[in-house]
Motif scaffolding. Structure first.
Motif, PDB file in Angstrom:
ATOM      1  N   PRO A  56      26.421  26.742  16.085  1.00 27.33           N
ATOM      2  CA  PRO A  56      27.146  25.604  15.524  1.00 27.33           C
ATOM      3  C   PRO A  56      26.343  24.909  14.424  1.00 27.33           C
ATOM      4  O   PRO A  56      25.112  24.976  14.419  1.00 27.33           O
ATOM      5  N   LEU A  57      27.034  24.257  13.533  1.00 28.17           N
ATOM      6  CA  LEU A  57      26.428  23.499  12.447  1.00 28.17           C
ATOM      7  C   LEU A  57      25.520  22.420  13.021  1.00 28.17           C
ATOM      8  O   LEU A  57      25.916  21.703  13.933  1.00 28.17           O
ATOM      9  N   GLN A  58      24.311  22.314  12.481  1.00 27.07           N
ATOM     10  CA  GLN A  58      23.366  21.280  12.908  1.00 27.07           C
ATOM     11  C   GLN A  58      22.676  20.663  11.697  1.00 27.07           C
ATOM     12  O   GLN A  58      22.493  21.325  10.681  1.00 27.07           O
ATOM     13  N   PHE A  59      22.279  19.392  11.851  1.00 24.49           N
ATOM     14  CA  PHE A  59      21.433  18.756  10.849  1.00 24.49           C
ATOM     15  C   PHE A  59      20.577  17.694  11.512  1.00 24.49           C
ATOM     16  O   PHE A  59      20.952  17.110  12.526  1.00 24.49           O
ATOM     17  N   ASP A  60      19.362  17.507  10.958  1.00 24.53           N
ATOM     18  CA  ASP A  60      18.456  16.483  11.458  1.00 24.53           C
ATOM     19  C   ASP A  60      18.981  15.114  11.042  1.00 24.53           C
ATOM     20  O   ASP A  60      19.613  14.956   9.992  1.00 24.53           O
ATOM     21  N   ASP A  61      18.672  14.126  11.869  1.00 25.64           N
ATOM     22  CA  ASP A  61      19.191  12.771  11.725  1.00 25.64           C
ATOM     23  C   ASP A  61      18.007  11.829  11.929  1.00 25.64           C
ATOM     24  O   ASP A  61      17.423  11.802  13.004  1.00 25.64           O
ATOM     25  N   VAL A  62      17.623  11.091  10.883  1.00 29.22           N
ATOM     26  CA  VAL A  62      16.502  10.149  10.972  1.00 29.22           C
ATOM     27  C   VAL A  62      17.023   8.754  10.634  1.00 29.22           C
ATOM     28  O   VAL A  62      17.520   8.512   9.531  1.00 29.22           O
ATOM     29  N   VAL A  63      16.924   7.851  11.600  1.00 34.83           N
ATOM     30  CA  VAL A  63      17.334   6.459  11.414  1.00 34.83           C
ATOM     31  C   VAL A  63      16.065   5.639  11.240  1.00 34.83           C
ATOM     32  O   VAL A  63      15.125   5.769  12.030  1.00 34.83           O
ATOM     33  N   GLU A  64      16.030   4.803  10.207  1.00 31.35           N
ATOM     34  CA  GLU A  64      14.887   3.930   9.973  1.00 31.35           C
ATOM     35  C   GLU A  64      15.381   2.506   9.760  1.00 31.35           C
ATOM     36  O   GLU A  64      16.456   2.291   9.199  1.00 31.35           O
ATOM     37  N   TYR A  65      14.561   1.535  10.185  1.00 37.51           N
ATOM     38  CA  TYR A  65      14.945   0.126  10.081  1.00 37.51           C
ATOM     39  C   TYR A  65      13.715  -0.757  10.246  1.00 37.51           C
ATOM     40  O   TYR A  65      12.662  -0.308  10.694  1.00 37.51           O
ATOM     41  N   ARG A  66      13.898  -2.016   9.873  1.00 37.80           N
ATOM     42  CA  ARG A  66      12.876  -3.044  10.087  1.00 37.80           C
ATOM     43  C   ARG A  66      13.491  -4.160  10.918  1.00 37.80           C
ATOM     44  O   ARG A  66      14.698  -4.397  10.862  1.00 37.80           O
ATOM     45  N   ALA A  67      12.627  -4.875  11.643  1.00 41.16           N
ATOM     46  CA  ALA A  67      13.077  -6.100  12.304  1.00 41.16           C
ATOM     47  C   ALA A  67      13.473  -7.092  11.213  1.00 41.16           C
ATOM     48  O   ALA A  67      12.873  -7.098  10.127  1.00 41.16           O
ATOM     49  N   GLN A  68      14.459  -7.899  11.480  1.00 42.33           N
ATOM     50  CA  GLN A  68      14.937  -8.847  10.475  1.00 42.33           C
ATOM     51  C   GLN A  68      13.834  -9.795  10.013  1.00 42.33           C
ATOM     52  O   GLN A  68      13.811 -10.212   8.871  1.00 42.33           O
TER      53      GLN A  68
END
Length: 186
Positions: free
Chosen positions: A60-72
């Motif tokens: 099946p189709l796959q892709f990497d997923d990277v979520v980035e964020y900062r505290a407010q």
């Protein structure tokens, strides 16, 4: 000058606007609006998708997923927190939507998983719907291709499209809030 019409699909719809190729979703997206409580005290939220080489054509189709964020409360120069996972096209049922994915965390988050679906997209925007999990409520995110976000007119058109879907999506659309972004965010 009017842009392309905003078309939003209902979750698990087997129909989707023709022309979407998964390569169109690759790259970095900026989360500009959401209903997910976890983004209320965060800023500079991005999601980056990178293709994964499939071991065979039957995989099946796959892709990497990277979520980035900062505290407010963090300065724009602060290092961002990161959550890494992999998305796999959901083919569990014959009626699976062509834009429905299962996310699984990597590393220590390997035990975490969720299902999400692309409900609509355009060259500069996308809308995703996340199913409820044991730890999070169902929710919506609006993505933009640039840190500057989307025009207010486009955001309103997307909200109208989400409301028109009705059901849980329509109800969620009423609680969309803007996700904070630093002026200097990259």
């Amino acid at each position: 000058m009017a842009g392309a019409p905003v078309i939003i699909n209902s979750p698990n719809s087997a129909q989707f606007r023709p022309g979407l190729e998964i390569k169109d979703m690759m790259g970095t997206w900026y989360v500009t609006h959401s209903t997910l409580p976890l983004w209320k005290n965060k800023k500079d939220v991005t999601i980056s998708y990178t293709p994964v080489d499939a071991p065979s054509t039957s995989s099946p189709l796959q892709f990497d997923d990277v979520v980035e964020y900062r505290a407010q409360s963090s300065p724009a120069s602060a290092k961002r927190s990161r959550v890494v996972g992999v998305d796999t096209l959901d083919t569990a049922s014959r009626d699976a939507a062509p834009t429905r994915f299962k996310w699984r965390g990597k590393g220590l988050l390997m035990i975490a998983s969720s299902r999400w679906q692309l409900l609509g997209y355009g060259p500069s925007w996308a809308v995703t719907y996340f199913e409820k999990t044991l730890f999070t409520p169902a929710g919506l995110d609006i993505y933009a291709r640039t840190a500057q976000g989307l025009s207010e007119d486009l955001v309103q058109d997307i909200k109208k499209g989400l409301t028109a879907v009705g059901g849980d999506v329509g109800i969620l659309a009423e609680s969309l809030f803007e996700v904070h972004r630093s002026q200097e965010a990259a």
